[in-house]
Design a protein around this motif. Structure first.
Motif, PDB file in Angstrom:
ATOM      1  N   CYS A   1     -36.911  15.041  53.004  1.00 32.74           N
ATOM      2  CA  CYS A   1     -37.429  14.943  51.640  1.00 32.74           C
ATOM      3  C   CYS A   1     -38.949  15.013  51.649  1.00 32.74           C
ATOM      4  O   CYS A   1     -39.583  14.994  52.699  1.00 32.74           O
ATOM      5  CB  CYS A   1     -37.001  13.625  50.992  1.00 32.74           C
TER       6      CYS A   1
ATOM      7  N   ASP B   1     -43.044  16.078  50.108  1.00 38.83           N
ATOM      8  CA  ASP B   1     -43.916  17.246  50.164  1.00 38.83           C
ATOM      9  C   ASP B   1     -43.970  17.743  51.606  1.00 38.83           C
ATOM     10  O   ASP B   1     -43.359  17.164  52.512  1.00 38.83           O
ATOM     11  CB  ASP B   1     -45.298  16.915  49.606  1.00 38.83           C
TER      12      ASP B   1
ATOM     13  N   SER C   1     -34.189  18.832  50.989  1.00 36.61           N
ATOM     14  CA  SER C   1     -34.274  18.571  49.549  1.00 36.61           C
ATOM     15  C   SER C   1     -35.612  19.077  49.022  1.00 36.61           C
ATOM     16  O   SER C   1     -36.667  18.851  49.638  1.00 36.61           O
ATOM     17  CB  SER C   1     -34.150  17.071  49.277  1.00 36.61           C
TER      18      SER C   1
ATOM     19  N   GLY D   1     -36.596  18.193  45.907  1.00 40.62           N
ATOM     20  CA  GLY D   1     -36.817  17.355  44.738  1.00 40.62           C
ATOM     21  C   GLY D   1     -38.266  16.947  44.529  1.00 40.62           C
ATOM     22  O   GLY D   1     -38.712  16.781  43.390  1.00 40.62           O
TER      23      GLY D   1
ATOM     24  N   ALA E   1     -40.740  19.546  42.357  1.00 42.44           N
ATOM     25  CA  ALA E   1     -40.059  19.955  41.126  1.00 42.44           C
ATOM     26  C   ALA E   1     -40.850  20.950  40.302  1.00 42.44           C
ATOM     27  O   ALA E   1     -40.273  21.784  39.589  1.00 42.44           O
ATOM     28  CB  ALA E   1     -39.740  18.715  40.284  1.00 42.44           C
ATOM     29  N   HIS E   2     -42.174  20.894  40.372  1.00 42.99           N
ATOM     30  CA  HIS E   2     -43.002  21.765  39.540  1.00 42.99           C
ATOM     31  C   HIS E   2     -43.701  22.859  40.343  1.00 42.99           C
ATOM     32  O   HIS E   2     -44.529  23.591  39.800  1.00 42.99           O
ATOM     33  CB  HIS E   2     -44.037  20.924  38.788  1.00 42.99           C
TER      34      HIS E   2
ATOM     35  N   GLU F   1     -41.839  29.097  43.018  1.00 42.35           N
ATOM     36  CA  GLU F   1     -40.889  29.477  44.059  1.00 42.35           C
ATOM     37  C   GLU F   1     -41.616  29.988  45.298  1.00 42.35           C
ATOM     38  O   GLU F   1     -41.138  29.824  46.419  1.00 42.35           O
ATOM     39  CB  GLU F   1     -39.890  30.502  43.517  1.00 42.35           C
TER      40      GLU F   1
ATOM     41  N   PRO G   1     -29.326  20.243  38.572  1.00 43.25           N
ATOM     42  CA  PRO G   1     -30.461  19.643  37.871  1.00 43.25           C
ATOM     43  C   PRO G   1     -30.199  18.230  37.348  1.00 43.25           C
ATOM     44  O   PRO G   1     -31.122  17.419  37.268  1.00 43.25           O
ATOM     45  CB  PRO G   1     -30.720  20.616  36.715  1.00 43.25           C
TER      46      PRO G   1
ATOM     47  N   GLY H   1     -31.502  15.654  39.826  1.00 39.54           N
ATOM     48  CA  GLY H   1     -32.796  15.848  40.457  1.00 39.54           C
ATOM     49  C   GLY H   1     -33.066  17.223  41.010  1.00 39.54           C
ATOM     50  O   GLY H   1     -34.150  17.463  41.562  1.00 39.54           O
ATOM     51  N   GLY H   2     -32.120  18.142  40.884  1.00 36.83           N
ATOM     52  CA  GLY H   2     -32.348  19.500  41.353  1.00 36.83           C
ATOM     53  C   GLY H   2     -33.050  20.342  40.298  1.00 36.83           C
ATOM     54  O   GLY H   2     -33.476  19.845  39.249  1.00 36.83           O
ATOM     55  N   ARG H   3     -33.153  21.624  40.558  1.00 34.33           N
ATOM     56  CA  ARG H   3     -33.757  22.554  39.604  1.00 34.33           C
ATOM     57  C   ARG H   3     -33.077  23.902  39.733  1.00 34.33           C
ATOM     58  O   ARG H   3     -32.494  24.218  40.782  1.00 34.33           O
ATOM     59  CB  ARG H   3     -35.261  22.691  39.842  1.00 34.33           C
TER      60      ARG H   3
END
Length: 339
Positions: free
Chosen positions: A93, A95, A117, A119, A122-123, A126, A149, A152-154
């Motif tokens: 998990c 950064d 992950s 998560g 998130a912002h 790609e 989503p 917690g996914g996108r």
């Protein structure tokens, strides 16, 4: 980096449960029951374990909790006792700096791959996500994770999955968007890129059997989802192993499809689908508590527990589908696992 061992294991098509966290009434690690869970999964015949993932509770990484390393170590010790090969997978998990540190820690405990992950990003664009995945893959082989989503996914594009599949040290993808269109996006992308060495695993707990028995003719070829890496498979695991073997052995049939709807119905109760999955971890704990493997359903967050009516839904599926639970198997060996 030699990925041949983990690739070969994953391509066998494995039952890989996501490992829960055993806590006592003080919400501290219950080492005896944590080990018992691992022993249960191994005895049930799983092909691997996923530790430090959502089902294990991401908060184990919090500085005030400090359980990420101990939980990795306990599972590794128990897997070391097993003579047959197991796919040793753990969650990654955060950064990029955190994720690469976690990847290095996984290697210290002899894990084969990291379930990555996204998560914490998130912002991020790609483009940045791909750079992140590439950086982590340079430390340890990675398993992609398309997470729904609602937890917690996108949403990720087909183009993202094409680029992800081009990363050399990707060994598998857990497809878990709980969405058929997005599931097809991943399968088509991997097929178009020509990465037959990337194993496809279902994480779609709402569609397990359908994923496992469907030949997907997309992207100019046919691909199969060959195994599962599932929170749902952390309970009733002996029957989950048998289910996977049956899906691999038999052609699609009305009986398998009927069984698939029953599995989905049980998942709705365990995962608390009616309340947006708020009680998903506590629901799994409740099943393990009933079977005597956990002492209670405690989570690290005191506010996390069963939703209103969830206990009754678990009662219902227990009564409706007795052929899906493995209580007799657990009763036979539980004392040995808890020794």
């Amino acid at each position: 980096m030699d990925t041949s061992k983990i690739r070969a294991l994953l391509h066998q098509g494995l039952c890989i449960p996501a490992h829960p966290l055993a806590l006592n009434a003080q919400r501290r690690l219950d080492e005896r029951r944590q080990r018992a869970l691992t022993r249960y999964y191994v005895a049930a015949g799983v092909g691997g374990l996923a530790v430090g993932v959502h089902t294990t509770q991401f908060a184990i990484r919090d500085p005030g909790v400090g359980l990420f390393s101990p939980v990795l170590a306990l599972a590794a010790e128990e897997m070391d006792r097993v003579s047959r090969p197991l796919a040793r997978i753990a969650g990654i998990c955060g950064d990029t700096p955190q994720a690469t540190r976690e990847a290095a820690l996984l290697l210290e405990y002899r894990y084969d791959a990291g379930l990555l992950s996204l998560g914490a990003l998130a912002h991020a664009s790609e483009e940045k996500l791909i750079a992140h995945c590439q950086a982590v893959s340079e430390v340890i082989p990675i398993i992609g994770f398309y997470l729904q989503p609602s937890v917690g996914g996108r949403t990720l594009s087909h183009a993202f999955w094409q680029r992800f599949a081009e990363i050399e040290n990707v060994v598998a993808i857990k497809i878990a968007p709980f969405n058929r269109y997005q599931t097809l996006d991943v399968i088509r992308a991997v097929t178009e890129v020509g990465r037959s060495d990337i194993a496809l695993y279902t994480g779609n707990d709402d569609n397990i059997v359908a994923d496992l028995i469907t030949p997907f003719e997309v992207g100019g070829g046919t691909r199969r989802i060959i195994g599962g890496l599932l929170g749902h498979w952390s309970v009733w695991t002996r029957k989950a192993v048998e289910l996977l073997q049956r899906c691999q052995r038999e052609p699609a049939s009305p009986d398998l499809l009927r069984l698939g709807t029953q599995v989905t119905d049980t998942n709705a109760a365990f995962f608390d689908a009616v309340h947006g999955f708020r009680g998903c971890i506590a629901g799994l704990h409740e099943v393990l508590r009933r079977q005597g493997l956990l002492e209670g359903i405690w989570c690290l967050d005191p506010q996390e527990g069963l939703s209103p009516g969830q206990k009754e839904q678990i009662d219902r599926v227990y009564a409706s589908y007795p052929h899906l639970h493995d209580d007799d198997f657990i009763d036979q060996y539980r004392d040995e696992w808890l020794r």
